[in-house]
Write a protein that holds these residues in place. Sequence first.
Motif, PDB file in Angstrom:
ATOM      1  N   PRO A   1       0.917  -1.147  -0.081  1.00  0.00           N
ATOM      2  CA  PRO A   1      -0.088   0.111  -0.098  1.00  0.00           C
ATOM      3  C   PRO A   1       0.872   1.419   0.242  1.00  0.00           C
ATOM      4  O   PRO A   1       0.459   2.466  -0.707  1.00  0.00           O
ATOM      5  CB  PRO A   1      -0.852   0.024   1.276  1.00  0.00           C
ATOM      6  CG  PRO A   1      -1.060  -1.650   1.701  1.00  0.00           C
ATOM      7  CD  PRO A   1       0.536  -2.130   0.988  1.00  0.00           C
ATOM      8  N   ASP A   2       2.152   1.066   0.628  1.00  0.00           N
ATOM      9  CA  ASP A   2       3.088   2.459   0.405  1.00  0.00           C
ATOM     10  C   ASP A   2       3.186   2.853  -1.058  1.00  0.00           C
ATOM     11  O   ASP A   2       3.356   4.037  -1.095  1.00  0.00           O
ATOM     12  CB  ASP A   2       4.299   2.223   1.200  1.00  0.00           C
ATOM     13  CG  ASP A   2       4.192   2.081   2.817  1.00  0.00           C
ATOM     14  OD1 ASP A   2       2.926   2.501   3.269  1.00  0.00           O
ATOM     15  OD2 ASP A   2       5.022   1.612   3.492  1.00  0.00           O
ATOM     16  N   LYS A   3       3.085   2.113  -1.797  1.00  0.00           N
ATOM     17  CA  LYS A   3       3.343   2.829  -3.281  1.00  0.00           C
ATOM     18  C   LYS A   3       2.416   3.728  -3.722  1.00  0.00           C
ATOM     19  O   LYS A   3       2.391   4.237  -4.621  1.00  0.00           O
ATOM     20  CB  LYS A   3       3.226   1.285  -4.292  1.00  0.00           C
ATOM     21  CG  LYS A   3       4.178   0.222  -4.043  1.00  0.00           C
ATOM     22  CD  LYS A   3       5.590   0.716  -4.616  1.00  0.00           C
ATOM     23  CE  LYS A   3       6.623  -0.569  -4.564  1.00  0.00           C
ATOM     24  NZ  LYS A   3       7.735  -0.326  -5.099  1.00  0.00           N
ATOM     25  N   LEU A   4       1.073   3.528  -3.071  1.00  0.00           N
ATOM     26  CA  LEU A   4       0.208   4.487  -3.320  1.00  0.00           C
ATOM     27  C   LEU A   4      -0.214   5.636  -2.305  1.00  0.00           C
ATOM     28  O   LEU A   4      -1.252   6.052  -2.252  1.00  0.00           O
ATOM     29  CB  LEU A   4      -1.108   3.859  -3.833  1.00  0.00           C
ATOM     30  CG  LEU A   4      -0.956   2.706  -5.119  1.00  0.00           C
ATOM     31  CD1 LEU A   4      -2.303   2.106  -5.273  1.00  0.00           C
ATOM     32  CD2 LEU A   4      -0.620   3.633  -6.108  1.00  0.00           C
TER      33      LEU A   4
ATOM     34  N   GLU B   1      -6.409  -3.963  -0.642  1.00  0.00           N
ATOM     35  CA  GLU B   1      -7.190  -5.276  -0.952  1.00  0.00           C
ATOM     36  C   GLU B   1      -6.257  -6.056  -1.785  1.00  0.00           C
ATOM     37  O   GLU B   1      -6.063  -7.336  -1.742  1.00  0.00           O
ATOM     38  CB  GLU B   1      -8.291  -4.784  -1.856  1.00  0.00           C
ATOM     39  CG  GLU B   1      -9.449  -4.241  -1.025  1.00  0.00           C
ATOM     40  CD  GLU B   1     -10.593  -3.826  -1.916  1.00  0.00           C
ATOM     41  OE1 GLU B   1     -10.488  -3.816  -3.235  1.00  0.00           O
ATOM     42  OE2 GLU B   1     -11.538  -2.948  -1.388  1.00  0.00           O
ATOM     43  N   LYS B   2      -5.302  -5.448  -2.751  1.00  0.00           N
ATOM     44  CA  LYS B   2      -4.401  -6.432  -3.398  1.00  0.00           C
ATOM     45  C   LYS B   2      -3.341  -7.080  -2.575  1.00  0.00           C
ATOM     46  O   LYS B   2      -3.154  -8.165  -2.662  1.00  0.00           O
ATOM     47  CB  LYS B   2      -3.806  -5.421  -4.513  1.00  0.00           C
ATOM     48  CG  LYS B   2      -4.803  -4.896  -5.596  1.00  0.00           C
ATOM     49  CD  LYS B   2      -4.032  -4.926  -6.863  1.00  0.00           C
ATOM     50  CE  LYS B   2      -2.712  -3.668  -6.541  1.00  0.00           C
ATOM     51  NZ  LYS B   2      -3.251  -2.506  -5.864  1.00  0.00           N
ATOM     52  N   PHE B   3      -3.028  -6.425  -1.544  1.00  0.00           N
ATOM     53  CA  PHE B   3      -1.774  -6.717  -0.812  1.00  0.00           C
ATOM     54  C   PHE B   3      -2.362  -7.836   0.195  1.00  0.00           C
ATOM     55  O   PHE B   3      -1.713  -8.844   0.322  1.00  0.00           O
ATOM     56  CB  PHE B   3      -1.508  -5.622   0.264  1.00  0.00           C
ATOM     57  CG  PHE B   3      -0.084  -5.873   1.058  1.00  0.00           C
ATOM     58  CD1 PHE B   3       0.967  -6.031   0.590  1.00  0.00           C
ATOM     59  CD2 PHE B   3      -0.359  -5.976   2.467  1.00  0.00           C
ATOM     60  CE1 PHE B   3       2.126  -6.533   1.312  1.00  0.00           C
ATOM     61  CE2 PHE B   3       0.747  -6.228   3.276  1.00  0.00           C
ATOM     62  CZ  PHE B   3       2.220  -6.497   2.812  1.00  0.00           C
ATOM     63  N   THR B   4      -3.542  -7.680   0.604  1.00  0.00           N
ATOM     64  CA  THR B   4      -4.337  -8.688   1.442  1.00  0.00           C
ATOM     65  C   THR B   4      -4.465  -9.997   0.618  1.00  0.00           C
ATOM     66  O   THR B   4      -4.058 -11.192   1.198  1.00  0.00           O
ATOM     67  CB  THR B   4      -5.605  -8.345   2.052  1.00  0.00           C
ATOM     68  OG1 THR B   4      -5.567  -7.107   2.632  1.00  0.00           O
ATOM     69  CG2 THR B   4      -6.217  -9.201   2.889  1.00  0.00           C
ATOM     70  N   LYS B   5      -4.856  -9.826  -0.605  1.00  0.00           N
ATOM     71  CA  LYS B   5      -4.863 -11.086  -1.578  1.00  0.00           C
ATOM     72  C   LYS B   5      -3.652 -11.821  -1.724  1.00  0.00           C
ATOM     73  O   LYS B   5      -3.457 -13.100  -1.595  1.00  0.00           O
ATOM     74  CB  LYS B   5      -5.567 -10.947  -2.877  1.00  0.00           C
ATOM     75  CG  LYS B   5      -7.000 -10.428  -2.769  1.00  0.00           C
ATOM     76  CD  LYS B   5      -7.776 -11.573  -2.613  1.00  0.00           C
ATOM     77  CE  LYS B   5      -9.260 -11.198  -2.707  1.00  0.00           C
ATOM     78  NZ  LYS B   5     -10.146 -12.370  -2.371  1.00  0.00           N
ATOM     79  N   VAL B   6      -2.358 -11.014  -1.819  1.00  0.00           N
ATOM     80  CA  VAL B   6      -1.056 -11.791  -1.846  1.00  0.00           C
ATOM     81  C   VAL B   6      -0.737 -12.440  -0.625  1.00  0.00           C
ATOM     82  O   VAL B   6      -0.311 -13.700  -0.564  1.00  0.00           O
ATOM     83  CB  VAL B   6      -0.079 -10.635  -2.244  1.00  0.00           C
ATOM     84  CG1 VAL B   6       1.451 -11.180  -2.220  1.00  0.00           C
ATOM     85  CG2 VAL B   6      -0.218 -10.132  -3.549  1.00  0.00           C
ATOM     86  N   GLN B   7      -1.085 -11.819   0.627  1.00  0.00           N
ATOM     87  CA  GLN B   7      -1.099 -12.687   1.992  1.00  0.00           C
ATOM     88  C   GLN B   7      -1.547 -13.892   1.853  1.00  0.00           C
ATOM     89  O   GLN B   7      -1.056 -15.006   2.426  1.00  0.00           O
ATOM     90  CB  GLN B   7      -1.322 -11.673   2.816  1.00  0.00           C
ATOM     91  CG  GLN B   7      -0.323 -10.447   3.126  1.00  0.00           C
ATOM     92  CD  GLN B   7      -0.626  -9.452   4.161  1.00  0.00           C
ATOM     93  OE1 GLN B   7      -1.963  -9.009   4.372  1.00  0.00           O
ATOM     94  NE2 GLN B   7       0.283  -9.138   5.138  1.00  0.00           N
ATOM     95  N   GLU B   8      -2.880 -13.829   1.605  1.00  0.00           N
ATOM     96  CA  GLU B   8      -3.772 -14.707   1.738  1.00  0.00           C
ATOM     97  C   GLU B   8      -3.419 -16.155   0.617  1.00  0.00           C
ATOM     98  O   GLU B   8      -3.238 -17.332   1.139  1.00  0.00           O
ATOM     99  CB  GLU B   8      -5.256 -14.509   1.375  1.00  0.00           C
ATOM    100  CG  GLU B   8      -6.066 -13.587   2.354  1.00  0.00           C
ATOM    101  CD  GLU B   8      -7.357 -13.247   1.845  1.00  0.00           C
ATOM    102  OE1 GLU B   8      -7.803 -13.565   0.758  1.00  0.00           O
ATOM    103  OE2 GLU B   8      -8.060 -12.517   2.531  1.00  0.00           O
TER     104      GLU B   8
END
Length: 244
Positions: free
Chosen positions: A210-213, A226-233
């Motif tokens: 998220p720091d990218k944005l 949301e994207k970061f969470t999907k990667v973690q999952e």
Amino acid sequence: MKWLGAFIGFIFRGLGGAVLGFILGSILDRLFSSGSSASGGSIFQTQNTKVTPNDFELNLLSLASLVIKADGNVSQAEMDYVRMYFVQAYGKERANATFRTFNTVVKNREVSADRVCDYLRPRLSYEVRLQVLHFLFNIANADGHVSDAEVAMIQRIAGFLRVGHQDFESIKAMFFKSADNAYKILEIDKTATNAEIKKAYRTMAKKYHPDKLQHMDEAYKKGAQEKFTKVQEAYEQLQKERGI
């Protein structure tokens, strides 16, 4: 209200629908305005405020309209999602100005995906372009189903934005359930070793962090999370499956 009505009318019935939507929305505007005036003020005072949407907002809305119309089945849920997203990102005042200006523009020309993307591509970082795709998939998924036609349109837009095929497939996999979607999200094959999975997770977590944005509005930061969470999952799923 009238500009939102015009936008929805255009999506459904083209220019004629836009005119009808504008008229109906204007009637509702007057009804609500008169009601609020009795209590001391109009809830539509922002219409008199000079707010100018920038080109990014207008072009993003243009791409949204292409996805909404892609399968020929315009969903109210998809329309509501776009409205909610723009209000959350820019505030009601600026969102209204964007819909108003967009309605004026589309009366004069058809929305062209390649022209819109040619404008956006050199002006957006790669991370923001990835977030644009995530936003478009969220629109398509707002009615609970992403159709083949919507996927094809988003993939076409991804090509014009010069988003890599693996990155497109990674974001797409976040909206589809399959036996190998965790691998697709991490952009690796099912034959990957445990060490390769760990490396892929670190790479994707960095790409989607998220720091990218942080420089973007709240709606974009939420999408990045949301994207970061999907990667973690995805990584946690493979950890369990493989006992990593």
